[in-house]
Design a protein around this motif. Structure first.
Motif, PDB file in Angstrom:
ATOM      1  N   VAL A   1       0.842  -1.195   0.000  1.00 42.11           N
ATOM      2  CA  VAL A   1       0.000   0.000   0.000  1.00 42.11           C
ATOM      3  C   VAL A   1       0.879   1.248   0.000  1.00 42.11           C
ATOM      4  N   ALA A   2       0.475   2.245  -0.784  1.00 39.19           N
ATOM      5  CA  ALA A   2       1.180   3.521  -0.826  1.00 39.19           C
ATOM      6  C   ALA A   2       0.472   4.522   0.075  1.00 39.19           C
ATOM      7  N   ILE A   3       1.255   5.285   0.822  1.00 41.58           N
ATOM      8  CA  ILE A   3       0.698   6.347   1.651  1.00 41.58           C
ATOM      9  C   ILE A   3       1.407   7.658   1.301  1.00 41.58           C
ATOM     10  N   PRO A   4       0.729   8.801   1.499  1.00 41.33           N
ATOM     11  CA  PRO A   4       1.297  10.090   1.082  1.00 41.33           C
ATOM     12  C   PRO A   4       2.249  10.708   2.106  1.00 41.33           C
ATOM     13  N   GLY A   5       3.024   9.873   2.810  1.00 39.22           N
ATOM     14  CA  GLY A   5       4.000  10.399   3.751  1.00 39.22           C
ATOM     15  C   GLY A   5       3.851   9.823   5.141  1.00 39.22           C
ATOM     16  N   LYS A   6       4.956   9.682   5.827  1.00 39.48           N
ATOM     17  CA  LYS A   6       5.007   9.062   7.151  1.00 39.48           C
ATOM     18  C   LYS A   6       4.200   9.814   8.188  1.00 39.48           C
ATOM     19  N   TYR A   7       4.174  11.158   8.090  1.00 38.02           N
ATOM     20  CA  TYR A   7       3.558  11.966   9.136  1.00 38.02           C
ATOM     21  C   TYR A   7       2.186  12.511   8.751  1.00 38.02           C
ATOM     22  N   THR A   8       1.617  12.020   7.648  1.00 36.12           N
ATOM     23  CA  THR A   8       0.300  12.486   7.241  1.00 36.12           C
ATOM     24  C   THR A   8      -0.786  11.873   8.120  1.00 36.12           C
ATOM     25  N   THR A   9      -1.920  12.543   8.169  1.00 37.03           N
ATOM     26  CA  THR A   9      -3.075  12.002   8.863  1.00 37.03           C
ATOM     27  C   THR A   9      -3.512  10.696   8.208  1.00 37.03           C
ATOM     28  N   ALA A  10      -3.348  10.615   6.881  1.00 37.65           N
ATOM     29  CA  ALA A  10      -3.682   9.376   6.157  1.00 37.65           C
ATOM     30  C   ALA A  10      -2.882   8.200   6.692  1.00 37.65           C
TER      31      ALA A  10
END
Length: 285
Positions: free
Chosen positions: A109-118
């Motif tokens: 899974v791809a996420i938009p950054g380590k510290y994002t709320t996502a």
């Protein structure tokens, strides 16, 4: 020597997304009178870049994810105005096909950054998920389409365009959060460096609110500035984006918004995602 030479000039950063450029259009383009302080040219960057910069205290005023806020409360204080917080506006987990939750463990899974709320929501929703790839938010859908990743958590304009690209919704993480918490989902907020002092931070907060109100009264005048930076230039997509992410919480978090942020940070601490802050206050009085 004129008084202007003693004016404090502050650095400011926010994302190029339409809700941020809408909110800050008036403030950074000289439409809001400022007393005793001024702004350096605004820096517009991807929210995860802003999150990482906040960890190093780079900017005086910055947009960041509420996940990142949990890491920097000793250095930054949340403003009452300018936030992206609401219902029906959270990150979406999408894929090229329907996927059952039982299959998550073997998927990338791809996420938009380590510290994002996502990222924080995905961790809370599926803590056993191990194959996680971080990338810019606007690279996630192409990565799914190319097969580089199996699925991804999308944010910003992507929630309005993913269906048109043939992607399938697996779970609405914002709706899931609202169901388990009873609160609206805190996505991102505006913070100011605590060392600026209460008086100046109060002026900044009022200026951000004035900028929000100016945009609401002069939305057409904001459009060229918004389109200069938007990923999606279609007016309908821009209108939907602003309509979803800019609301009464953007003017003032109020008791409901602050309660939502406090609960979100509490859940993050309980999950061991960030430490307790030594600062007694989340926002200025």
């Amino acid at each position: 020597m004129t008084a202007g030479l003693f004016m404090k000039q502050l650095s400011i950063g926010f994302s190029p997304c339409p809700n941020d450029t809408y909110i800050f259009c008036a403030l950074v383009n000289g439409k809001i009178p400022l007393s005793g302080w001024s702004l350096q040219p605004a820096v517009l960057e991807d929210v995860e870049t802003l999150n990482e910069w906040a960890m190093h205290g780079r900017l005086d005023i910055t947009k960041l994810s509420f996940h990142a806020l949990g890491h920097v409360l000793d250095d930054y204080v949340l403003l009452h105005s300018g936030a992206a917080l609401g219902r029906g506006c959270g990150p979406l987990l999408v894929a090229g096909r329907q996927v059952a939750p039982g299959a998550f463990a073997g998927m990338t899974v791809a996420i938009p950054g380590k510290y994002t709320t996502a990222a924080m929501l995905l961790n809370l929703y599926a803590p056993s998920w191990k194959k996680i790839v971080m990338m810019r938010f606007d690279d996630i859908m192409p990565a799914i389409e190319s097969g580089k990743v199996d699925c991804g958590v999308i944010i910003h304009e992507s929630r309005f365009t993913y269906r048109g690209r043939g992607l399938e919704l697996i779970v609405d993480l914002g709706a899931w959060w609202e169901k388990i918490s009873g609160h609206p989902i805190p996505l991102g907020g505006i913070v100011a460096r605590r060392s600026l002092g209460t008086d100046l931070i109060g002026k900044i907060d009022r200026a951000v609110k004035a900028s929000v109100l100016w945009a609401q009264q002069n939305s057409g005048l904001c459009r060229p500035y918004i389109k200069e930076y938007a990923q999606e230039l279609d007016d309908l997509v821009i209108n939907e984006h602003i309509g979803l992410y800019v609301n009464s919480f953007s003017e003032n978090l109020g008791e409901e918004g602050l309660a939502a942020v406090e609960f979100f940070l509490q859940k993050g601490r309980q999950a061991g995602m960030f430490p307790a802050s030594q600062q007694p206050s989340l926002v200025i009085p």
